[in-house]
Design an enzyme around this catalytic site. Structure first.
Site, short mmCIF file in Angstrom:
data_model
loop_
_atom_site.label_atom_id
_atom_site.label_comp_id
_atom_site.label_asym_id
_atom_site.label_seq_id
_atom_site.Cartn_x
_atom_site.Cartn_y
_atom_site.Cartn_z
N PRO A 2 0.39 -1.18 -0.17
CA PRO A 2 -0.32 0.02 -0.04
C PRO A 2 0.58 0.80 -0.02
CG PRO A 2 -0.44 -1.26 1.87
CD PRO A 2 1.16 -2.14 1.30
N GLU A 3 0.56 2.53 -1.34
CA GLU A 3 1.32 3.47 -0.98
C GLU A 3 0.34 4.49 -0.75
OE1 GLU A 3 3.26 3.49 -4.46
OE2 GLU A 3 3.60 1.84 -4.44
N LYS A 59 3.91 6.10 4.84
CA LYS A 59 2.95 4.83 4.39
C LYS A 59 2.93 3.84 5.59
CE LYS A 59 5.96 4.26 0.11
NZ LYS A 59 7.31 3.34 0.03
N ARG A 112 3.79 -11.61 4.09
CA ARG A 112 5.46 -12.21 4.09
C ARG A 112 5.65 -12.23 5.67
NH1 ARG A 112 6.99 -11.04 -0.90
NH2 ARG A 112 9.21 -10.69 -0.61
N ARG A 253 14.82 -5.38 -7.74
CA ARG A 253 14.65 -5.26 -6.52
C ARG A 253 12.52 -4.70 -6.69
NH1 ARG A 253 17.98 0.21 -6.26
NH2 ARG A 253 18.36 -0.63 -8.43
#
Ligand SMILES: [Zn+2]
Length: 270
Positions: A2-3, A59, A112, A253
C-alpha cells in the site's frame, strides 16, 4: 504494497467508522508483527481503549486512541488491513484481530510477515519517523528540487526512499516516472530542470488522480488492492497506453515497468 493513495482511502474509510469505537478484545494469532513500545503489553494496553480517529503519514496508517496512545501500521510489502464482520472469512496469514465494541473486527494479515504494528505513546518513538520526508502535497516545486539534491542515484530509487518525499513506493514511482516521461534509471544528477519540474507535476497529478479513482472503487473492502487503472506498473509486455510500444519490465529490487519510447535513456540493466 500500500502506498499513499491506497492508505489515504483506507484512512477515509476507517476514520469515521472507528472514531468513538472501543477495542473490546485483542487476539494475537501471530504476534511477530507486533511491537509494543509502551512496556505495558500490546493486548493489555489496547483492551478497553477507545479509538479517536485515523490519520496517515507517509506509508504509515495511524490509529489514535485515548490517552495519546497510537497504533502505527506499516504494511510493508504484503500487509493488509481488513474491516469485517466476525463471520466473514479471515484472510490467509491473519496476524492480529481487534474485536470492536460495535461488533465488527479490524484485522491485520501479512503473507510475508514483514510489516509492523507499533503501539506507542509518542510518534517520534516509531523507527524512521524523524527521517520521513514531507507529504507530496505539502511540497512546492522549489522545495522538491532542494530535497532531491543530496541524492545522486537513480530517480525512481530517490523518489521511493521516503526521506525525499513520503508515501511513494514501487508502483506509484513507476507511474510518476512514466507520466513525467523520465526513465526510472536515469541518475538524479543527469536530470535537467524541466525534467525535475515534470516529475514534480507528475507526482501531484498521479497521486491525486489515484486517490479519486480508488475512492470510487474500494468501498469498505480495504483489503483489496486496486491497481488496474495504472498506466505502466504491473503491465510488462502490454502496449504502452501512450505510444503502443511494449512496456518493459525489469525485476531487480521489485518489478520496474516503463516505456522505452516514452521514457528514453537510462542504462539497460538486468
Ligand atoms: Zn510509450
Amino acid at each position: 504494497m500500500p502506498e499513499l493513495p491506497d492508505l489515504e482511502i483506507i484512512r477515509e474509510v476507517l476514520d469515521p467508522r472507528l472514531a468513538g469505537v472501543q477495542i473490546a478484545s485483542v487476539e494475537l494469532v501471530r504476534p511477530l508483527v507486533v511491537r509494543d513500545l509502551t512496556g505495558v503489553g500490546f493486548a493489555e494496553a489496547l483492551e478497553g481503549r477507545t479509538m479517536s480517529g485515523v490519520s496517515r503519514r507517509g506509508k504509515l496508517l495511524l490509529i489514535h486512541l485515548d490517552e495519546d496512545l497510537v497504533l502505527a501500521v506499516n504494511c510493508k510489502l504484503a500487509g493488509r488491513l481488513q474491516y469485517a464482520q466476525p463471520e466473514e472469512r479471515r484472510l490467509p496469514k491473519t496476524h492480529v484481530v481487534l474485536g470492536l465494541s460495535d461488533g465488527r473486527e479490524l484485522r491485520y494479515s501479512d503473507r510475508r510477515t514483514m510489516g509492523q504494528i507499533y503501539l506507542s505513546t509518542g510518534l517520534e518513538e516509531i523507527p524512521g519517523w524523524a527521517d520521513m520526508g514531507p507529504e507530496p502535497f505539502e511540497l512546492t516545486l522549489q522545495e522538491f528540487k532542494e530535497r532531491l539534491k543530496p541524492f545522486r542515484g537513480e530517480i525512481k530509487g530517490v523518489l521511493t526512499r521516503g526521506q525525499v518525499v513520503a508515501g511513494i513506493g514501487n508502483a506509484y514511482g513507476d507511474e510518476i516516472c512514466f507520466r513525467a516521461r523520465v526513465h526510472p534509471y536515469r541518475k538524479r544528477t543527469s536530470l535537467a530542470d524541466d525534467e525535475v519540474a515534470r516529475l514534480y507535476g507528475a507526482m501531484l497529478s498521479v497521486l491525486s488522480q489515484a486517490v479519486t479513482n480508488l475512492r470510487e472503487r474500494v468501498g469498505t473492502d480495504i483489503h483489496v488492492e486496486v491497481r488496474d487503472f495504472l498506466a505502466v506498473h504491473g503491465r510488462g509486455g502490454q502496449p504502452c497506453p501512450a505510444c503502443g510500444t511494449t512496456i518493459s519490465e525489469i525485476s531487480a529490487r521489485g518489478p520496474t515497468n516503463f516505456c522505452r519510447s516514452c521514457q528514453p535513456g537510462g542504462l539497460v540493466r538486468l
